[in-house]
Design a protein around this motif. Sequence first.
Motif, short mmCIF file in Angstrom:
data_model
loop_
_atom_site.label_atom_id
_atom_site.label_comp_id
_atom_site.label_asym_id
_atom_site.label_seq_id
_atom_site.Cartn_x
_atom_site.Cartn_y
_atom_site.Cartn_z
N GLY A 27 0.82 -1.21 0.00
CA GLY A 27 0.00 0.00 0.00
C GLY A 27 0.85 1.26 0.00
O GLY A 27 0.48 2.27 -0.59
N VAL A 28 2.01 1.19 0.66
CA VAL A 28 2.93 2.33 0.68
C VAL A 28 3.60 2.50 -0.67
O VAL A 28 3.66 3.60 -1.24
N VAL A 29 4.11 1.40 -1.22
CA VAL A 29 4.90 1.46 -2.45
C VAL A 29 4.04 1.75 -3.67
O VAL A 29 4.39 2.59 -4.52
N LEU A 30 2.88 1.09 -3.76
CA LEU A 30 2.06 1.17 -4.98
C LEU A 30 0.90 2.16 -4.88
O LEU A 30 0.49 2.72 -5.90
N LEU A 31 0.36 2.34 -3.68
CA LEU A 31 -0.82 3.19 -3.55
C LEU A 31 -0.55 4.51 -2.84
O LEU A 31 -1.46 5.30 -2.61
N GLY A 32 0.72 4.77 -2.48
CA GLY A 32 1.07 6.04 -1.87
C GLY A 32 0.61 6.21 -0.45
O GLY A 32 0.49 7.35 0.04
N GLU A 33 0.34 5.09 0.26
CA GLU A 33 -0.10 5.19 1.64
C GLU A 33 1.09 5.50 2.55
O GLU A 33 2.24 5.32 2.19
N ARG A 34 0.78 5.97 3.76
CA ARG A 34 1.83 6.40 4.69
C ARG A 34 2.51 5.18 5.31
O ARG A 34 1.85 4.22 5.73
N PHE A 35 3.84 5.21 5.39
CA PHE A 35 4.59 4.13 6.03
C PHE A 35 4.75 4.48 7.51
O PHE A 35 5.63 5.23 7.89
N SER A 36 3.88 3.93 8.34
CA SER A 36 3.85 4.27 9.75
C SER A 36 4.80 3.39 10.55
O SER A 36 5.33 2.39 10.07
N ARG A 37 5.01 3.77 11.81
CA ARG A 37 5.83 2.95 12.70
C ARG A 37 5.20 1.57 12.90
O ARG A 37 5.91 0.58 13.05
N GLN A 38 3.87 1.54 12.93
CA GLN A 38 3.19 0.26 13.13
C GLN A 38 3.45 -0.68 11.96
O GLN A 38 3.67 -1.88 12.15
N ARG A 39 3.45 -0.15 10.75
CA ARG A 39 3.77 -0.98 9.59
C ARG A 39 5.22 -1.45 9.63
O ARG A 39 5.52 -2.59 9.28
N GLY A 95 -1.04 -9.37 12.80
CA GLY A 95 -2.07 -8.69 13.57
C GLY A 95 -1.89 -7.18 13.56
O GLY A 95 -2.85 -6.42 13.41
N LEU A 96 -0.64 -6.73 13.72
CA LEU A 96 -0.37 -5.29 13.66
C LEU A 96 -0.76 -4.71 12.31
O LEU A 96 -1.35 -3.62 12.23
N ALA A 97 -0.43 -5.42 11.24
CA ALA A 97 -0.76 -4.93 9.90
C ALA A 97 -2.27 -4.90 9.69
O ALA A 97 -2.81 -3.96 9.10
N ALA A 98 -2.97 -5.92 10.20
CA ALA A 98 -4.41 -6.00 9.98
C ALA A 98 -5.17 -4.96 10.78
O ALA A 98 -6.19 -4.43 10.34
N PHE A 99 -4.67 -4.64 11.99
CA PHE A 99 -5.41 -3.74 12.88
C PHE A 99 -4.92 -2.30 12.82
O PHE A 99 -5.39 -1.48 13.59
N GLU A 100 -4.02 -1.99 11.91
CA GLU A 100 -3.47 -0.63 11.87
C GLU A 100 -4.58 0.40 11.67
O GLU A 100 -5.39 0.32 10.76
N GLY A 101 -4.60 1.36 12.58
CA GLY A 101 -5.56 2.45 12.46
C GLY A 101 -6.98 2.07 12.79
O GLY A 101 -7.90 2.86 12.60
N ARG A 102 -7.20 0.86 13.34
CA ARG A 102 -8.57 0.44 13.66
C ARG A 102 -8.73 0.27 15.15
O ARG A 102 -7.81 -0.14 15.85
N GLN A 103 -9.92 0.54 15.60
CA GLN A 103 -10.26 0.26 16.98
C GLN A 103 -10.77 -1.17 17.06
O GLN A 103 -11.67 -1.56 16.33
N ILE A 104 -10.18 -1.97 17.93
CA ILE A 104 -10.57 -3.38 18.01
C ILE A 104 -11.98 -3.48 18.56
O ILE A 104 -12.33 -2.87 19.57
N LYS A 105 -12.82 -4.28 17.89
CA LYS A 105 -14.20 -4.49 18.31
C LYS A 105 -14.36 -5.93 18.77
O LYS A 105 -13.95 -6.84 18.09
#
Length: 299
Positions: free
Chosen positions: A116-128, A284-294
Amino acid sequence: MTELVDRPLAGIVLRLLSGVLFTGMMVCVKAVSETVEVGQTVFFRSAFALIPIMIFMMWRKEFPRGLATRRPGGHLLRSGFGAAAMFASFAAVALLPISEATLLAQLTPVMMAVGGVVLLGERFSRQRALALGLALAGVLVLILPSLSFESSTGNVTGYVLGVLSALLTTGALLTVRRISRTETAGAIAFYFILVSALAGLATLPMGWAPLSQEALGLLVLSGLFGGAAHICMTLALRYAEASRLAPFEYVALLWPILADLLIFHAPISNGFLFALPLMLAGAGLAAFEGRQIKWPLRR
């Protein structure tokens, strides 16, 4: 577009069922891997997966009108990535225990975050970055014990194929993310399976093995299990949000472990046990990035 229905319990049950069906498919593929060519397995798995997929599309009244597409190039790219991933995955399963091949598939969400960072221009966060580091550490822990033994060349090749399958799957899913804005889930699945079947059929001139009744039955089951698993996953995502289903992604690893122990009598390696928490934490970190766990059953 089909309206989403908030039925988290149904979504969870369907996700768990898809894991069982997927493992059943892998067991069938593993069982015939010593006598059947990879391309031959890909053909039968794909051809017979069309049966449940088409029944599902007819049930949703999407067949044949749901096959109309405005993105043929996108379907071809997605299907090419997916077919190549299937070849690599089945070749890896022939060389590795099912549990290890399935664990390597957990690299996909991490690779998607990086893609997503390389191809879609998304932000490369510390979590990623942390997710990537944990996943790579897990791969090293899994592979390094095999590098110290000359007799484990097949295992190393299997690990390389497993990582390649995860990379190709990432390309397929990133393509799905682009084309799903205009294309139905049924059309995306149908064209992927069709292209995979044709790719498998193209290996016929290279020589296919004669099939016993048992091998043929297992190949047919692999397709039916694979198609049904895809349907269950599709319905699970319709009934529950991905963030609610994410914890149950990892329960699906239990079935390959049981298959190795009970069906193939393959012991679980120390490398797998040490790699498991690292790779699952990264996924798990990649899947939950930026999401609130429900919580799964909280509405």
